[in-house]
Design a protein around this motif. Structure first.
Motif, short mmCIF file in Angstrom:
data_model
loop_
_atom_site.label_atom_id
_atom_site.label_comp_id
_atom_site.label_asym_id
_atom_site.label_seq_id
_atom_site.Cartn_x
_atom_site.Cartn_y
_atom_site.Cartn_z
N GLU A 95 0.86 -1.18 0.00
CA GLU A 95 0.00 0.00 0.00
C GLU A 95 0.89 1.23 0.00
O GLU A 95 1.82 1.31 0.80
CB GLU A 95 -0.88 0.02 1.25
N LEU A 96 0.62 2.17 -0.87
CA LEU A 96 1.52 3.31 -1.03
C LEU A 96 0.75 4.62 -1.13
O LEU A 96 -0.34 4.67 -1.70
CB LEU A 96 2.36 3.15 -2.30
N ASP A 97 1.33 5.69 -0.56
CA ASP A 97 0.87 7.03 -0.89
C ASP A 97 1.95 7.67 -1.76
O ASP A 97 2.95 7.01 -2.10
CB ASP A 97 0.54 7.85 0.36
N CYS A 98 1.79 8.93 -2.13
CA CYS A 98 2.72 9.50 -3.10
C CYS A 98 4.15 9.56 -2.56
O CYS A 98 5.12 9.27 -3.27
CB CYS A 98 2.25 10.87 -3.58
N THR A 99 4.29 9.88 -1.26
CA THR A 99 5.63 10.00 -0.70
C THR A 99 6.28 8.64 -0.48
O THR A 99 7.44 8.44 -0.83
CB THR A 99 5.59 10.78 0.63
N THR A 100 5.54 7.68 0.08
CA THR A 100 6.14 6.36 0.31
C THR A 100 6.44 5.66 -1.01
O THR A 100 7.37 4.86 -1.09
CB THR A 100 5.24 5.48 1.20
N TYR A 101 5.67 5.98 -2.04
CA TYR A 101 5.98 5.44 -3.37
C TYR A 101 7.35 5.91 -3.83
O TYR A 101 8.20 5.10 -4.23
CB TYR A 101 4.90 5.89 -4.36
N VAL A 102 7.60 7.21 -3.74
CA VAL A 102 8.90 7.75 -4.16
C VAL A 102 10.02 7.22 -3.28
O VAL A 102 11.08 6.81 -3.78
CB VAL A 102 8.86 9.29 -4.13
N GLU A 103 9.80 7.20 -1.97
CA GLU A 103 10.84 6.74 -1.05
C GLU A 103 11.22 5.29 -1.32
O GLU A 103 12.42 4.95 -1.37
CB GLU A 103 10.37 6.89 0.39
N ASN A 104 10.23 4.43 -1.47
CA ASN A 104 10.52 3.02 -1.72
C ASN A 104 11.19 2.81 -3.07
O ASN A 104 12.12 2.00 -3.18
CB ASN A 104 9.23 2.19 -1.63
N CYS A 105 10.73 3.52 -4.09
CA CYS A 105 11.36 3.39 -5.41
C CYS A 105 12.83 3.81 -5.36
O CYS A 105 13.70 3.15 -5.94
CB CYS A 105 10.61 4.22 -6.45
N LEU A 106 13.11 4.92 -4.68
CA LEU A 106 14.49 5.39 -4.59
C LEU A 106 15.35 4.41 -3.80
O LEU A 106 16.48 4.08 -4.22
CB LEU A 106 14.53 6.77 -3.93
N ALA A 107 14.84 3.91 -2.67
CA ALA A 107 15.61 2.97 -1.86
C ALA A 107 15.86 1.66 -2.61
O ALA A 107 16.96 1.10 -2.55
CB ALA A 107 14.88 2.70 -0.55
N ILE A 108 14.86 1.17 -3.32
CA ILE A 108 15.02 -0.07 -4.09
C ILE A 108 15.98 0.14 -5.25
O ILE A 108 16.86 -0.70 -5.51
CB ILE A 108 13.66 -0.58 -4.60
N ALA A 109 15.83 1.26 -5.97
CA ALA A 109 16.72 1.54 -7.10
C ALA A 109 18.17 1.62 -6.65
O ALA A 109 19.08 1.10 -7.31
CB ALA A 109 16.30 2.83 -7.79
N ARG A 110 18.42 2.27 -5.51
CA ARG A 110 19.78 2.38 -5.00
C ARG A 110 20.30 1.01 -4.56
O ARG A 110 21.48 0.70 -4.74
CB ARG A 110 19.82 3.37 -3.82
N THR A 111 19.44 0.18 -4.01
CA THR A 111 19.86 -1.17 -3.62
C THR A 111 20.23 -2.00 -4.84
O THR A 111 21.26 -2.69 -4.83
CB THR A 111 18.73 -1.87 -2.83
N ILE A 112 19.43 -1.92 -5.88
CA ILE A 112 19.72 -2.66 -7.11
C ILE A 112 21.01 -2.14 -7.73
O ILE A 112 21.88 -2.92 -8.14
CB ILE A 112 18.56 -2.52 -8.11
N LYS A 113 21.15 -0.83 -7.79
CA LYS A 113 22.34 -0.22 -8.40
C LYS A 113 23.60 -0.61 -7.65
O LYS A 113 24.68 -0.74 -8.24
CB LYS A 113 22.17 1.30 -8.42
#
Length: 297
Positions: A95-113
């Motif tokens: 379940e996501l709101d606009c801020t948690t969506y951005v936060e999770n995407c950034l954290a996941i992208a950095r983890t993958i990178k």
């Protein structure tokens, strides 16, 4: 003697809280003690890791877009971080709101990178993104105002505010909404002694310099916007900084918004351009462009 040791180990295992996994020192994927999550969150995260780890050499912006698309259709739910009395690192990928969506995407992208796709690595990235100076230290350490989210995460080297570079003009702030409306926030309502500190924080944030692209200049700025950049829609209402956030991507040369929409009640890619979206909203004055940066390690 061997039987006694086995018996002692059995007692220790039985004493552990039911349903929780005991983390061994070698278990690098184990979360920290203040992380709240469900088994489904780990399933979702592992699915994304499996899908996108082969893309780890892509640009940070490309990975942001790919991660963002993994959440398309995810339900929009507000206030998922505010349902506990004690502040904890909440992982909710269901379940996501606009801020948690951005936060999770950034954290996941950095983890993958980083090439180190573990749950533990992800939670460290999420804490770093969500909290002032990367450290969870109670409710007031969370970056509640997105303008501070931007400046603090830029200071940490996680993002770059490129708004000025692409033609932004000054965006003066005079924040006071949270301190003037504490009853709208369960933790502030329960702890009125925190309100003066929040007011002081608002004053400090308002003293920083920010820029924005006004509604009428969006199309002019579009050539300099990158896929995967984070947008922050600036407020025309006094006391508030940002109305909505999400991820930008281009379709047919025009910028569209990928975001957790309270209207659609799910994560979507907007059908209309960002320019058209902004022109239809009186309470929005323009947007900021925030560029995610890859991890240094």
């Amino acid at each position: 003697m061997k039987w006694s040791i086995k018996y002692l180990l059995l007692l220790i295992i039985l004493a552990l809280p039911f349903g929780l996994k005991a983390a061994s020192p070698k278990d690098s994927a184990a979360p920290g003690p203040d992380v709240i999550y469900s088994a489904q969150d780990k399933v979702i995260l592992n699915r994304i890791f499996t899908d996108l780890l082969p893309k780890k050499d892509s640009s940070m912006g490309q990975i942001m877009v790919l991660v963002g698309k993994e959440f398309l259709g995810t339900p929009y739910v507000a206030h998922t971080l505010d349902n506990r009395d004690k502040e904890a690192l909440i992982v909710n990928l269901r379940e996501l709101d606009c801020t948690t969506y951005v936060e999770n995407c950034l954290a996941i992208a950095r983890t993958i990178k980083s090439g180190k796709p573990t749950f533990r690595k992800f939670t460290r990235e999420l804490e770093n993104v969500r909290y002032r100076n990367g450290k969870l230290d109670g409710y007031l350490s969370r970056l509640h105002y997105f303008s501070e989210w931007i400046s603090n995460n830029e200071k940490k080297g996680l993002v770059e505010d490129v708004t000025y570079q692409i033609g932004g003009k000054p965006f003066p702030l005079d924040l006071d909404f949270m301190s003037n409306h504490p009853d709208d926030y369960p933790q502030l309502k329960k702890h009125p002694e925190w309100v003066p500190e929040m007011a002081q924080r608002e004053k400090e944030i308002s003293g920083n310099s920010f820029f924005y692209i006004s509604k009428g200049k969006i199309e002019e700025a579009e050539p300099d916007i990158h896929d995967g950049d984070i947008f922050a829609l600036t407020s025309a209402i006094k006391g508030i900084d940002i109305m909505h956030v999400g991820i930008m991507l281009k379709e047919n040369g025009r910028v569209h918004m990928m975001h957790a929409s309270s209207k659609a009640m799910k994560v979507i890619i907007g059908e209309v351009t960002m320019e058209d979206y902004l022109n239809g909203r009186k309470n929005v004055s323009g947007m900021m462009d925030i560029r995610p940066l890859p991890p240094k390690d």
